[in-house]
Design an enzyme around this catalytic site. Structure first.
Site, PDB file in Angstrom:
ATOM      1  N   ASN A   7       0.874  -1.168   0.000  1.00 37.89           N
ATOM      2  CA  ASN A   7       0.000   0.000   0.000  1.00 37.89           C
ATOM      3  C   ASN A   7       0.915   1.222   0.000  1.00 37.89           C
ATOM      4  OD1 ASN A   7      -1.478   2.299   0.888  1.00 37.89           O
ATOM      5  ND2 ASN A   7      -3.045   0.996   1.792  1.00 37.89           N
ATOM      6  N   GLU A  34      -3.914   1.738  -2.902  1.00 35.42           N
ATOM      7  CA  GLU A  34      -3.996   3.183  -2.651  1.00 35.42           C
ATOM      8  C   GLU A  34      -3.063   3.979  -3.568  1.00 35.42           C
ATOM      9  OE1 GLU A  34      -5.450   5.299   0.984  1.00 35.42           O
ATOM     10  OE2 GLU A  34      -4.258   3.726   1.940  1.00 35.42           O
ATOM     11  N   ASP A 146      -3.806  -4.986   1.087  1.00 34.76           N
ATOM     12  CA  ASP A 146      -4.084  -4.356   2.379  1.00 34.76           C
ATOM     13  C   ASP A 146      -5.462  -4.840   2.798  1.00 34.76           C
ATOM     14  OD1 ASP A 146      -4.762  -2.782   4.505  1.00 34.76           O
ATOM     15  OD2 ASP A 146      -4.450  -0.865   3.488  1.00 34.76           O
ATOM     16  N   ASN A 148      -6.820  -4.583   5.817  1.00 27.20           N
ATOM     17  CA  ASN A 148      -7.441  -3.795   6.884  1.00 27.20           C
ATOM     18  C   ASN A 148      -8.071  -4.680   7.954  1.00 27.20           C
ATOM     19  OD1 ASN A 148      -7.068  -0.925   6.786  1.00 27.20           O
ATOM     20  ND2 ASN A 148      -8.095  -0.945   4.800  1.00 27.20           N
ATOM     21  N   ASP A 218      -1.311  -6.234   6.132  1.00 27.67           N
ATOM     22  CA  ASP A 218      -0.970  -6.478   4.728  1.00 27.67           C
ATOM     23  C   ASP A 218      -0.562  -7.935   4.600  1.00 27.67           C
ATOM     24  OD1 ASP A 218      -0.762  -3.527   3.495  1.00 27.67           O
ATOM     25  OD2 ASP A 218      -0.009  -3.539   5.556  1.00 27.67           O
ATOM     26  N   ASP A 247       2.670   4.740   5.101  1.00 27.35           N
ATOM     27  CA  ASP A 247       2.516   4.195   6.448  1.00 27.35           C
ATOM     28  C   ASP A 247       2.523   2.666   6.456  1.00 27.35           C
ATOM     29  OD1 ASP A 247       0.117   4.427   5.065  1.00 27.35           O
ATOM     30  OD2 ASP A 247      -1.062   5.070   6.775  1.00 27.35           O
ATOM     31  N   HIS A 248       2.571   2.063   5.273  1.00 26.59           N
ATOM     32  CA  HIS A 248       2.647   0.610   5.140  1.00 26.59           C
ATOM     33  C   HIS A 248       4.024   0.180   4.632  1.00 26.59           C
ATOM     34  CE1 HIS A 248      -1.806  -0.319   5.242  1.00 26.59           C
ATOM     35  NE2 HIS A 248      -1.837   0.988   5.012  1.00 26.59           N
TER      36      HIS A 248
END
Length: 257
Positions: A7, A34, A146, A148, A218, A247-248
């Site tokens: 991501n 993303e 991802d 989530n 992930d 951030d991933h």
């Protein structure tokens, strides 16, 4: 074949990071989430200069997914979940060297009891029905992205906070993930490690990365047929240390043979 998921949290911002990581890590196949780019603005020419073909399904500002393959053909591309009407660009699938790659950017869900949470559960149910069919057609299947969802307590920095009543770790979300896995999909990371505290996402706030206050959301899931070929897997923390990072961090699995 090294297959990865990342991501990037805006490919427009993170393209230099992606280019550096492709040079350093040299994955054979990558699923991106993303991307936050309309298809007309996807940097396929720049990536081709690094030896990667690409297919993509994006939209302005939000969501967006892509599959990259290094010096390999990308065939039988599917964008979106068949039969599930959705304006959000969260799914792309393709076949690379006989392996079916399904790249998911799973709905975040916002919070329990919200419309977005209900949408997440409906979305995951639609993915389940689709993957059941995909496995019939493509026994060599890798589902990555991802998700989530943190699969269990080992995958969160504080299980007392990230519990059954919290978004990303709620009972319904984890049940939906287990239902996907019950189709015959195996968490590649857990095939090689039972270690707790290995994460793929850290909030930008509260020095979360430095303090390792993260989640493992992930995932790379491999089908039963591919399970014996999954020889290694992990999470590459290095790109998270770079300036203005996503951030991933990338999650990856290596398939032998």
């Amino acid at each position: 074949m090294k297959i990865a998921s990342w991501n990037v949290n805006s490919l427009n911002v993170r393209l230099p990071h992606l280019e550096q990581w492709l040079r350093d890590a040299a994955p054979d196949v990558v699923g991106l989430q993303e991307t936050k780019l309309e298809d007309a603005k996807f940097p396929d020419t720049a990536l081709a200069g690094l030896g990667y073909r690409s297919v993509f399904h994006g939209q302005k500002t939000y969501n967006g997914v892509a599959i990259l393959a290094r010096e390999r053909a990308i065939e039988d591309v599917q964008a979106g979940i068949p039969g599930f009407e959705d304006d959000q660009k969260r799914v792309i699938a393709a076949t690379v060297d006989g392996v079916r790659i399904v790249n998911l950017y799973v709905v975040n869900g916002q919070d329990l009891g919200t419309d977005k949470y209900a949408y997440k559960l409906r979305w995951l149910d639609a993915v389940h029905g689709w993957l059941a069919d995909e496995l019939q057609r493509h026994p060599k299947l890798v589902v990555l992205g991802d998700f989530n969802i943190a699969p269990d307590a080992r995958d969160v920095h504080d299980p007392d906070v990230w519990n059954d009543d919290h978004i990303l770790t709620s009972s319904a979300e984890r049940d939906a993930l287990r239902r996907l896995q019950s189709l015959g999909l195996h968490d590649a990371f857990r095939l090689h490690s039972g270690e707790a505290g290995v994460f793929s996402w850290w909030d930008y706030r509260q020095a979360a990365f430095r303090r390792n206050l993260g989640l493992r959301i992930d995932l790379t899931l491999v089908s039963e047929v591919l399970r014996p070929q999954a020889t290694a897997s992990g999470i590459d923390r290095e790109p998270r240390t770079w300036e203005r990072p996503s951030d991933h961090a990338p999650a990856w699995v290596t398939l032998a043979g």
